[in-house]
Design a protein around this motif. Structure first.
Motif, PDB file in Angstrom:
ATOM      1  N   TYR A  76      62.898  33.660  16.645  1.00 44.38           N
ATOM      2  CA  TYR A  76      61.952  32.947  17.362  1.00 44.38           C
ATOM      3  C   TYR A  76      62.744  32.818  18.787  1.00 44.38           C
ATOM      4  CZ  TYR A  76      66.150  30.161  15.760  1.00 44.38           C
ATOM      5  OH  TYR A  76      67.466  29.804  15.439  1.00 44.38           O
ATOM      6  N   GLU A 106      63.261  35.938  21.440  1.00 44.05           N
ATOM      7  CA  GLU A 106      63.288  36.574  19.767  1.00 44.05           C
ATOM      8  C   GLU A 106      63.846  37.750  19.676  1.00 44.05           C
ATOM      9  OE1 GLU A 106      60.103  37.317  16.628  1.00 44.05           O
ATOM     10  OE2 GLU A 106      59.108  36.435  18.561  1.00 44.05           O
ATOM     11  N   THR A 121      57.991  30.288  18.670  1.00 47.04           N
ATOM     12  CA  THR A 121      57.111  31.695  18.820  1.00 47.04           C
ATOM     13  C   THR A 121      56.510  31.689  20.097  1.00 47.04           C
ATOM     14  OG1 THR A 121      55.438  31.020  17.564  1.00 47.04           O
ATOM     15  CG2 THR A 121      57.184  32.030  16.294  1.00 47.04           C
TER      16      THR A 121
END
Length: 92
Positions: free
Chosen positions: A30, A62, A82
């Motif tokens: 993430y 990420e 995300t």
């Protein structure tokens, strides 16, 4: 660079600690945005060390490898989410 849209705030934390716990090296699944309000934090991201103080922030993408040594006193917030590139932004 095109904007990224945060699609899912996976989790967030607010910490006020006298001694941070160690985060061993691990790849992130993430994005991580950490803001420091008071004190000091140290992170190593993909082999490069960063020291953060009051009013500093770090945005870690990420897939990056992150670690943090124990022992720093800090008041900070972390947001894990995300994101998707090239997302359509709302228009007025």
């Amino acid at each position: 660079m095109n904007p990224y849209i945060a699609k899912s705030l996976w989790r967030y934390f607010y910490h006020n600690t006298k001694s941070c716990i160690e985060l061993p090296p691990h790849p992130l699944k993430y994005w991580d945005l950490t803001l420091v309000f008071k004190g000091t934090l140290e992170y190593t991201v993909d082999g490069i060390s960063y020291t953060l103080g009051p009013n500093d922030a770090i945005l870690i993408p990420e897939g990056s490898t992150r670690q943090r040594p124990e022992g720093y006193a800090a008041k900070y917030a972390s947001f894990n989410f995300t994101a998707f590139p090239d997302a359509a932004l709302p228009r007025d």
